[in-house]
Design an enzyme around this catalytic site. Structure first.
Site, PDB file in Angstrom:
ATOM      1  N   CYS A  17       0.789  -1.236  -0.006  1.00 26.02           N
ATOM      2  CA  CYS A  17      -0.029   0.120  -0.070  1.00 26.02           C
ATOM      3  C   CYS A  17       0.897   1.555   0.060  1.00 26.02           C
ATOM      4  O   CYS A  17       2.109   1.149   0.110  1.00 26.02           O
ATOM      5  CB  CYS A  17      -0.832   0.020   1.248  1.00 26.02           C
ATOM      6  N   HIS A  46       5.824  -5.174   8.593  1.00 25.69           N
ATOM      7  CA  HIS A  46       5.668  -6.678   9.159  1.00 25.69           C
ATOM      8  C   HIS A  46       6.036  -7.713   7.813  1.00 25.69           C
ATOM      9  O   HIS A  46       5.003  -8.183   7.160  1.00 25.69           O
ATOM     10  CB  HIS A  46       4.463  -7.026   9.982  1.00 25.69           C
ATOM     11  N   HIS A  79       4.148   1.675  11.723  1.00 25.13           N
ATOM     12  CA  HIS A  79       2.776   1.351  12.639  1.00 25.13           C
ATOM     13  C   HIS A  79       2.622   2.596  13.690  1.00 25.13           C
ATOM     14  O   HIS A  79       1.663   2.622  14.296  1.00 25.13           O
ATOM     15  CB  HIS A  79       3.028   0.119  13.357  1.00 25.13           C
ATOM     16  N   CYS A 101       2.727   5.615   8.996  1.00 24.02           N
ATOM     17  CA  CYS A 101       1.766   5.758   7.728  1.00 24.02           C
ATOM     18  C   CYS A 101       0.870   7.019   8.182  1.00 24.02           C
ATOM     19  O   CYS A 101       0.303   7.176   9.386  1.00 24.02           O
ATOM     20  CB  CYS A 101       0.970   4.557   7.660  1.00 24.02           C
ATOM     21  N   GLU A 131       0.583  -0.837  16.185  1.00 24.99           N
ATOM     22  CA  GLU A 131       0.002   0.178  15.871  1.00 24.99           C
ATOM     23  C   GLU A 131      -1.037   0.598  17.190  1.00 24.99           C
ATOM     24  O   GLU A 131      -1.322   1.810  17.268  1.00 24.99           O
ATOM     25  CB  GLU A 131      -0.985   0.021  14.821  1.00 24.99           C
ATOM     26  N   THR A 170      -6.138   0.620  11.846  1.00 25.19           N
ATOM     27  CA  THR A 170      -6.339   0.719  10.364  1.00 25.19           C
ATOM     28  C   THR A 170      -6.441  -0.609   9.866  1.00 25.19           C
ATOM     29  O   THR A 170      -7.029  -0.466   8.540  1.00 25.19           O
ATOM     30  CB  THR A 170      -5.379   1.734   9.877  1.00 25.19           C
ATOM     31  N   CYS A 200      -8.256   1.790   6.913  1.00 18.25           N
ATOM     32  CA  CYS A 200      -7.479   2.423   5.749  1.00 18.25           C
ATOM     33  C   CYS A 200      -8.126   1.746   4.375  1.00 18.25           C
ATOM     34  O   CYS A 200      -8.509   0.856   4.341  1.00 18.25           O
ATOM     35  CB  CYS A 200      -6.335   2.373   5.619  1.00 18.25           C
ATOM     36  N   SER A 228       1.295  -9.836  10.643  1.00 15.56           N
ATOM     37  CA  SER A 228       0.812  -8.850  10.040  1.00 15.56           C
ATOM     38  C   SER A 228      -0.668  -8.911  10.096  1.00 15.56           C
ATOM     39  O   SER A 228      -1.405  -9.752   9.562  1.00 15.56           O
ATOM     40  CB  SER A 228       1.291  -9.022   8.467  1.00 15.56           C
ATOM     41  N   SER A 273       1.797  -5.447   3.405  1.00 16.84           N
ATOM     42  CA  SER A 273       3.130  -5.234   3.837  1.00 16.84           C
ATOM     43  C   SER A 273       4.207  -6.382   2.724  1.00 16.84           C
ATOM     44  O   SER A 273       5.554  -6.507   2.948  1.00 16.84           O
ATOM     45  CB  SER A 273       3.595  -5.269   4.898  1.00 16.84           C
TER      46      SER A 273
END
Length: 314
Positions: A17, A46, A79, A101, A131, A170, A200, A228, A273
């Site tokens: 992403c 990750h 994160h 991010c 995160e 997210t 997201c 992840s 990721s």
């Protein structure tokens, strides 16, 4: 001789992403700007392939700021980190580069805004995820409560006499999170939510792509790491959408070929990721063993691009 013929449908979008791409580029540009080594607090994203590749270029991954020489640059992972980490880096006059991010940063800002408005925050997420730790670390411990499940939402007892707000990690399952939010809004009709969706766009798009092909395939493979969150959610989404079997694999070497032998139609996706090279490796490995009819399914094309931090400007 390849006697077995199989269909392979690859989900689109998949893989990197904009936030992950930005974080990886931040480490690469930091290495160019500051030279070797550049320290990175926690895995930048990750994925072992990504981390190993950056380590080969001179990045050193550490657990805490105490592991970083004061005069060396340090990158904070995609994160996000708690405010205490940022404050400590500033106190030490460290060269700190924030690769959080921007969509996670948005949640951080929302969380602090709620606390400033004296709202208690119910954060929907998974305990122990970096995160979540970073988001909870934006406010005082008594200003936020973690909600992991629908059952948590049904039984949480927030402090009395305070307004409430919710925020989310997210990378969660869109459907699961919607159910938790519904419970919270039913129990607490005046609860404040985010100005926009916290989950997201990339997470949402990848889950939709997997849902769209899950009903047609016998087996879904998702490339991603065990730690992840968004990759594991893709496996869950595939199962809920009707696929007979779905598995998370780190790379081509983790494929269980007995499962492939039994499947006629295979679906393939990758977490946000996971680099596209891992997808290409899996396709190549399948081609070596079988006659494969490959197609890609999905019309969403992502054009989001995030700028690098000003500290890396030349």
């Amino acid at each position: 001789m390849k006697t077995s013929r199989k269909k392979l449908t690859i989900a689109a979008p998949r893989g990197f992403c904009a936030g992950v791409d930005r974080a990886v580029r931040i480490v690469e540009v930091a290495l160019e700007k500051f030279g070797v080594p550049v320290y990175v607090r926690h895995e930048i994203v990750h994925n072992k392939t990504v981390v190993d590749g950056l380590a080969a270029q001179g990045a050193i991954f550490v657990d805490e700021l105490d592991d970083v020489p004061t005069d060396a640059p340090v990158v904070f992972s995609a994160h996000g980190v708690a405010r205490a980490v940022v404050d400590e880096a500033e106190r030490r006059n460290m060269i700190a580069v924030d690769a959080t991010c921007p969509l996670v940063t948005k949640v951080h800002i929302e969380t602090r805004r709620h606390a400033d408005n004296h709202r208690h925050i119910l954060l929907i997420g998974h305990a122990g995820h970096p995160e979540v730790e970073g988001t909870m670390g934006q406010v005082n411990p008594d200003e936020v409560t973690l909600i992991e499940t629908v059952d948590d939402a049904r039984h949480v007892t927030p402090p009395e006499g305070v307004d409430l707000a919710f925020a989310t990690q997210t990378t969660l399952s869109v459907d699961d999170t919607a159910e938790i939010i519904s419970v919270l809004q039913f129990r607490f009709p005046d609860i404040s939510g985010p100005r926009g969706e916290d989950i997201c766009y990339a997470t949402t798009n990848r889950q939709k792509a997997v849902k769209d092909i899950a009903g047609a395939v016998d087996l879904m493979l998702v490339i991603g790491a065990e730690n992840s969150s968004n990759s594991k959610r893709l496996v869950e989404v595939a199962k809920l959408a009707g696929v007979k079997a779905a598995f998370l694999i780190a790379d081509k070497d983790a494929i269980d070929w007995s499962l492939i032998d039994e499947a006629d139609h295979i679906g393939l996706s990758a977490g946000a990721s996971a680099p596209e090279t891992l997808v290409e490796d899996v396709v190549a490995a399948l081609r070596q063993r079988y006659q494969i009819d490959v197609s890609e399914h999905g019309k969403i094309r992502e054009t989001v691009n995030f700028k690098l931090p000003a500290i890396l400007a030349s």
